[in-house]
Design a protein around this motif. Sequence first.
Motif, PDB file in Angstrom:
ATOM      1  N   VAL A 209       0.840  -1.207   0.000  1.00 38.21           N
ATOM      2  CA  VAL A 209       0.000   0.000   0.000  1.00 38.21           C
ATOM      3  C   VAL A 209       0.869   1.248   0.000  1.00 38.21           C
ATOM      4  CG1 VAL A 209      -1.583   1.367   1.422  1.00 38.21           C
ATOM      5  CG2 VAL A 209      -2.025  -1.055   1.044  1.00 38.21           C
ATOM      6  N   LEU A 210       1.907   1.265   0.833  1.00 39.49           N
ATOM      7  CA  LEU A 210       2.770   2.437   0.876  1.00 39.49           C
ATOM      8  C   LEU A 210       3.510   2.627  -0.442  1.00 39.49           C
ATOM      9  CD1 LEU A 210       2.305   2.150   4.076  1.00 39.49           C
ATOM     10  CD2 LEU A 210       4.492   3.330   4.235  1.00 39.49           C
ATOM     11  N   ALA A 211       3.874   1.534  -1.081  1.00 42.24           N
ATOM     12  CA  ALA A 211       4.604   1.650  -2.343  1.00 42.24           C
ATOM     13  C   ALA A 211       3.736   2.213  -3.459  1.00 42.24           C
ATOM     14  CB  ALA A 211       5.158   0.286  -2.748  1.00 42.24           C
ATOM     15  N   TRP A 212       2.476   1.769  -3.527  1.00 45.14           N
ATOM     16  CA  TRP A 212       1.620   2.141  -4.653  1.00 45.14           C
ATOM     17  C   TRP A 212       0.801   3.403  -4.421  1.00 45.14           C
ATOM     18  CZ3 TRP A 212       2.045   0.615  -9.433  1.00 45.14           C
ATOM     19  CH2 TRP A 212       2.653  -0.615  -9.717  1.00 45.14           C
ATOM     20  N   TYR A 213       0.638   3.826  -3.166  1.00 40.37           N
ATOM     21  CA  TYR A 213      -0.229   4.987  -2.935  1.00 40.37           C
ATOM     22  C   TYR A 213       0.238   6.244  -3.668  1.00 40.37           C
ATOM     23  CZ  TYR A 213       1.236   9.004  -0.149  1.00 40.37           C
ATOM     24  OH  TYR A 213       1.767  10.212   0.233  1.00 40.37           O
ATOM     25  N   PRO A 214       1.571   6.536  -3.744  1.00 41.00           N
ATOM     26  CA  PRO A 214       1.962   7.751  -4.465  1.00 41.00           C
ATOM     27  C   PRO A 214       1.555   7.729  -5.934  1.00 41.00           C
ATOM     28  CG  PRO A 214       3.783   6.914  -3.138  1.00 41.00           C
ATOM     29  CD  PRO A 214       2.747   5.840  -3.176  1.00 41.00           C
ATOM     30  N   VAL A 215       1.584   6.545  -6.549  1.00 35.84           N
ATOM     31  CA  VAL A 215       1.200   6.442  -7.957  1.00 35.84           C
ATOM     32  C   VAL A 215      -0.296   6.719  -8.107  1.00 35.84           C
ATOM     33  CG1 VAL A 215       1.137   4.939  -9.974  1.00 35.84           C
ATOM     34  CG2 VAL A 215       3.051   4.796  -8.358  1.00 35.84           C
ATOM     35  N   LEU A 216      -1.096   6.184  -7.182  1.00 37.60           N
ATOM     36  CA  LEU A 216      -2.526   6.480  -7.198  1.00 37.60           C
ATOM     37  C   LEU A 216      -2.755   7.975  -7.016  1.00 37.60           C
ATOM     38  CD1 LEU A 216      -5.489   5.601  -7.182  1.00 37.60           C
ATOM     39  CD2 LEU A 216      -5.275   5.199  -4.718  1.00 37.60           C
ATOM     40  N   ALA A 217      -2.007   8.584  -6.104  1.00 42.76           N
ATOM     41  CA  ALA A 217      -2.134  10.034  -5.895  1.00 42.76           C
ATOM     42  C   ALA A 217      -1.741  10.790  -7.160  1.00 42.76           C
ATOM     43  CB  ALA A 217      -1.262  10.465  -4.714  1.00 42.76           C
ATOM     44  N   ALA A 218      -0.730  10.311  -7.866  1.00 40.17           N
ATOM     45  CA  ALA A 218      -0.311  10.948  -9.115  1.00 40.17           C
ATOM     46  C   ALA A 218      -1.423  10.892 -10.151  1.00 40.17           C
ATOM     47  CB  ALA A 218       0.948  10.272  -9.653  1.00 40.17           C
ATOM     48  N   ALA A 219      -2.069   9.718 -10.274  1.00 39.02           N
ATOM     49  CA  ALA A 219      -3.166   9.576 -11.236  1.00 39.02           C
ATOM     50  C   ALA A 219      -4.331  10.488 -10.869  1.00 39.02           C
ATOM     51  CB  ALA A 219      -3.626   8.122 -11.286  1.00 39.02           C
ATOM     52  N   ILE A 220      -4.657  10.561  -9.579  1.00 40.57           N
ATOM     53  CA  ILE A 220      -5.769  11.415  -9.142  1.00 40.57           C
ATOM     54  C   ILE A 220      -5.446  12.882  -9.388  1.00 40.57           C
ATOM     55  CG2 ILE A 220      -7.075  12.202  -7.130  1.00 40.57           C
ATOM     56  CD1 ILE A 220      -6.784   9.373  -5.989  1.00 40.57           C
ATOM     57  N   THR A 221      -4.249  13.311  -9.030  1.00 41.97           N
ATOM     58  CA  THR A 221      -3.903  14.719  -9.248  1.00 41.97           C
ATOM     59  C   THR A 221      -3.809  15.032 -10.737  1.00 41.97           C
ATOM     60  OG1 THR A 221      -1.555  14.163  -8.953  1.00 41.97           O
ATOM     61  CG2 THR A 221      -2.732  15.022  -7.048  1.00 41.97           C
ATOM     62  N   GLY A 222      -3.409  14.039 -11.536  1.00 37.24           N
ATOM     63  CA  GLY A 222      -3.428  14.258 -12.980  1.00 37.24           C
ATOM     64  C   GLY A 222      -4.839  14.493 -13.478  1.00 37.24           C
ATOM     65  N   GLY A 223      -5.786  13.660 -13.005  1.00 34.50           N
ATOM     66  CA  GLY A 223      -7.187  13.843 -13.403  1.00 34.50           C
ATOM     67  C   GLY A 223      -7.755  15.166 -12.924  1.00 34.50           C
ATOM     68  N   LEU A 224      -7.420  15.546 -11.705  1.00 35.29           N
ATOM     69  CA  LEU A 224      -7.917  16.820 -11.169  1.00 35.29           C
ATOM     70  C   LEU A 224      -7.285  18.005 -11.889  1.00 35.29           C
ATOM     71  CD1 LEU A 224      -7.938  15.936  -7.370  1.00 35.29           C
ATOM     72  CD2 LEU A 224      -9.934  16.303  -8.833  1.00 35.29           C
ATOM     73  N   THR A 225      -6.029  17.862 -12.282  1.00 38.25           N
ATOM     74  CA  THR A 225      -5.392  18.919 -13.067  1.00 38.25           C
ATOM     75  C   THR A 225      -6.120  19.110 -14.384  1.00 38.25           C
ATOM     76  OG1 THR A 225      -3.214  18.514 -12.075  1.00 38.25           O
ATOM     77  CG2 THR A 225      -3.246  19.640 -14.200  1.00 38.25           C
ATOM     78  N   TYR A 226      -6.529  18.005 -14.992  1.00 33.15           N
ATOM     79  CA  TYR A 226      -7.321  18.083 -16.224  1.00 33.15           C
ATOM     80  C   TYR A 226      -8.628  18.839 -15.985  1.00 33.15           C
ATOM     81  CZ  TYR A 226      -9.998  16.574 -20.298  1.00 33.15           C
ATOM     82  OH  TYR A 226     -10.761  16.559 -21.440  1.00 33.15           O
ATOM     83  N   LEU A 227      -9.354  18.453 -14.920  1.00 33.49           N
ATOM     84  CA  LEU A 227     -10.637  19.103 -14.630  1.00 33.49           C
ATOM     85  C   LEU A 227     -10.464  20.581 -14.322  1.00 33.49           C
ATOM     86  CD1 LEU A 227     -12.376  16.394 -12.408  1.00 33.49           C
ATOM     87  CD2 LEU A 227     -12.851  16.935 -14.813  1.00 33.49           C
ATOM     88  N   LEU A 228      -9.433  20.906 -13.552  1.00 32.66           N
ATOM     89  CA  LEU A 228      -9.183  22.308 -13.200  1.00 32.66           C
ATOM     90  C   LEU A 228      -8.845  23.120 -14.443  1.00 32.66           C
ATOM     91  CD1 LEU A 228      -8.726  24.562 -11.117  1.00 32.66           C
ATOM     92  CD2 LEU A 228      -6.373  23.731 -10.863  1.00 32.66           C
ATOM     93  N   THR A 229      -7.940  22.593 -15.244  1.00 38.64           N
ATOM     94  CA  THR A 229      -7.542  23.308 -16.461  1.00 38.64           C
ATOM     95  C   THR A 229      -8.708  23.431 -17.429  1.00 38.64           C
ATOM     96  OG1 THR A 229      -5.335  22.349 -16.192  1.00 38.64           O
ATOM     97  CG2 THR A 229      -5.829  23.390 -18.300  1.00 38.64           C
ATOM     98  N   ARG A 230      -9.482  22.370 -17.539  1.00 41.40           N
ATOM     99  CA  ARG A 230     -10.656  22.376 -18.416  1.00 41.40           C
ATOM    100  C   ARG A 230     -11.660  23.430 -17.973  1.00 41.40           C
ATOM    101  NH1 ARG A 230     -13.239  22.684 -21.994  1.00 41.40           N
ATOM    102  NH2 ARG A 230     -14.492  21.223 -23.192  1.00 41.40           N
ATOM    103  N   ALA A 231     -11.790  23.584 -16.651  1.00 43.09           N
ATOM    104  CA  ALA A 231     -12.756  24.545 -16.126  1.00 43.09           C
ATOM    105  C   ALA A 231     -12.339  25.979 -16.399  1.00 43.09           C
ATOM    106  CB  ALA A 231     -12.934  24.335 -14.617  1.00 43.09           C
ATOM    107  N   VAL A 232     -11.053  26.287 -16.273  1.00 42.03           N
ATOM    108  CA  VAL A 232     -10.628  27.688 -16.395  1.00 42.03           C
ATOM    109  C   VAL A 232     -10.297  28.082 -17.828  1.00 42.03           C
ATOM    110  CG1 VAL A 232      -9.802  27.774 -14.019  1.00 42.03           C
ATOM    111  CG2 VAL A 232      -8.211  27.165 -15.836  1.00 42.03           C
ATOM    112  N   THR A 233     -10.021  27.105 -18.697  1.00 43.75           N
ATOM    113  CA  THR A 233      -9.690  27.445 -20.088  1.00 43.75           C
ATOM    114  C   THR A 233     -10.773  27.040 -21.068  1.00 43.75           C
ATOM    115  OG1 THR A 233      -8.556  25.343 -20.568  1.00 43.75           O
ATOM    116  CG2 THR A 233      -7.241  27.126 -19.577  1.00 43.75           C
ATOM    117  N   ASP A 234     -11.637  26.081 -20.674  1.00 39.89           N
ATOM    118  CA  ASP A 234     -12.673  25.562 -21.562  1.00 39.89           C
ATOM    119  C   ASP A 234     -12.085  24.963 -22.839  1.00 39.89           C
ATOM    120  OD1 ASP A 234     -15.302  24.919 -21.867  1.00 39.89           O
ATOM    121  OD2 ASP A 234     -15.838  26.756 -22.917  1.00 39.89           O
ATOM    122  N   ASP A 235     -10.890  24.365 -22.703  1.00 37.30           N
ATOM    123  CA  ASP A 235     -10.209  23.803 -23.871  1.00 37.30           C
ATOM    124  C   ASP A 235      -9.571  22.475 -23.475  1.00 37.30           C
ATOM    125  OD1 ASP A 235      -8.452  23.218 -26.023  1.00 37.30           O
ATOM    126  OD2 ASP A 235      -8.380  25.347 -26.553  1.00 37.30           O
TER     127      ASP A 235
END
Length: 803
Positions: A209-235
């Motif tokens: 769990v400790l080994a893989w959790y950072p990768v899961l966090a990376a995937a989640i923050t990647g998805g949230l970065t997409y949503l955030l960027t999509r919201a402010v740029t609409d592109d």
Amino acid sequence: MDDADAVANVLDERPELESPLKTALAIDEETDAWTFEELPVDSGAFGELVSRGLIEQVEDGEGYRVTDPRAARVALANDGRDELGTGGGSKGVSDRGPPLGGDTLAAPVYTVDLTAVTAFAGAILAVILARVYVYGSIFRDGAVVLSGNDPYHYRYWVEQVLAASGGAFNPSGLATLPRGILEGEPLFVATLWAFAVLFGGDATAAGWVLAWYPVLAAAITGGLTYLLTRAVTDDRRVALAAVLLLAITPAHAFRTSLGFADHHAFDYVWLLVTATALVRATPPFGGETGGEAGGLGTGTLRDLHRWTWAGLIAVGVVGQTLAWDAGPLFLVPLGGYVVARVFSDVRTGIRPVVTHGPTVAAIALAAGVVYAVHTVFDWHSATVAIVPVLLFLGVFVVVIAGELALRFELSVSAFASRLAALLIFGVVAVHTFVPDLSSSLVAGLQTILASRSIAETQALLDADTFGWLLLFGFVLVIAVPYLLWATVESYRGASGWYLPVVYGWYLLGLTFFQVRFAGQLSMFVAVFAGLAFVHAAHVVDLTAPPVPFADESETTPIELFEWRRVAQLAVLFALIGSLGFVQVPVKMSQVVTDGGEYRTAAWMDDYADERSWEYPDNYVFSPWGQNRMFNYFVNGESRSDDYAQENYGRFVTSGDGSQWYKRLRNQAGFVVTTPAVVSKQSQIGTRLYRNHGSGTGAVPSLDHYRLVHIEDEFKVFTLVQGAVIEDVATPNSTVTARVNVTVSGESFTYTEQAAASASGGVFFRVPYPGTYQIGDDTVVVNESAVLNGKRVLTTDVTGDMGE
């Protein structure tokens, strides 16, 4: 007209009416009725909308309204599908589903674009792959070898909670956590424990769990970065570029890499949950960044869409606060964003309560939850627990002040002066009535500004390290101009940019003082870097302009599978990301436990087991940056590296080996040295690593330190009493004893010198067993004599010839 299909039929027949209908919907949300003069469309389009029944006159005949707002939104959503590379079509709301109408609470209708989903999945996969290629360094010989040093601290406590709870989901096991965890990272450790229970409930599960959790966090923050960027740029193109650039940003990549189970990746998730939910719960007035409120909701207080995101704001604030004792630092930009938006609301005549009501309610809920958890479970200090309460009071006062400013028609400058007075009053009140809180906040600020030798506390613009370039590559370079541009646009009233601008500048300021905040900054830098990339691609004629720079006429779609253009975009991406491609593996290699380091730990574990050493007899005294890792694998006690941090540096720079032996003999079983300890010839570190404790003409031997293992650059010593060889020689002469030693296949000669007394007696204390040559004599020293400090007599000594 009361049917979405009917509206869609009209739009199919007359597609030029789509934009006027969207404009009418936007105005319709702000008022119950409006006049033709308030609708910025030509009279022909307006007349067609009325004749087709999409717009109707209100009952009193003094204005117009959209006949069926919900039907219009559903029709627009289903009719406005946008390909991945389209520059213009994304100005509508179709890609995120229609916002809910102010008059209904029906769920929004979403459409699925397989091209967009595939592109998004590919971007997230890139994030993951950039963080898991070190798999072979993490999973070795059935062991999970975490990266870095601090992760073993959390690993230890997760395993302790698992043991206390019997491997079951029994929260009472959390009571075993020490004060340092409860006031430091309680939610982090509790979450890791819960997942470890889910995947088996033992130490092996904890390691995975400790080994893989950072990768899961990376995937989640990647998805949230997409949503955030999509919201402010609409592109979507900008959002995808942001995720891909985040994937190769070293500051984010190594903190979220496989095995790097520090608390940072966990913190990133909550920060981005809060920011993404905040921008989507607060509709930009006028839709400056893309159509009807950016597709983020109607802007009314009855909009379920906004309240859903507000619920996530509450979750994010709770997570931020409970995850880390410094988490409240990241609530500051939330408050700053609300203040900035309220000023814009006052300037443009929009009611702050309508804009920020869900946000204020979410913060109130979060403040209550945090304080309840603090009270019931004793998580965090009272100072940390009270910060969300102060945040709620602050934003509540600011929003109400904005409402009053509108009611009494105050100018922005007059509102600013009154708000400044309230701020000063609040600071004075906190300092007067809650002095402990004030002192804690000041102490925290001093900690941020303080400079220490630890790498993560160095300044971003440190001229000696070029940290800004090594942590961000060229991503920060291309992002800053667009951050400046967005700041100017925000000042001019583009409210959609307020959030990334406020968070961007704030985190850049924190990172300026300490690079430990670079990971948080990287996610907001990615937003502007993504915009920069798409804009650069447009400049070289590879794509339509990004939506924030596009005119309505610039809507030419780009075919995703037009391979020549894709190749050209790939080349542009490689140029911009070139330094990131190099630095990501470099940064990961700096935190990954290398093979020699792990093999050294495994060897010490076997050595201690063979001799049945128990803690603290098998404690490893090592450089503090590796101390927890060594001790986890050798004795399981990785809770703290304080002793090594406080003493190891003084040990290797000292010249008194005997004094340090007395201090360490009941404290440690192993002493580990590396080339980093080599300095002055007289220092213990140099004498151990370079001479293996042997004496030279310039420095005496270190007769209590025995080299037992060499692995790459690591040399392991044990502490021994040392056998005492007694001999006779010419009075007052200097006598040398030598023995040939072989350790891990490497041979050397250990030398010990001693001065004969006036009567001719000579005494040597030696740490190695073997056959010693003393002048023309030889003497055999066995293992027992070395370990127990026994005397060994040469044949020249009169008396007992035993041993």
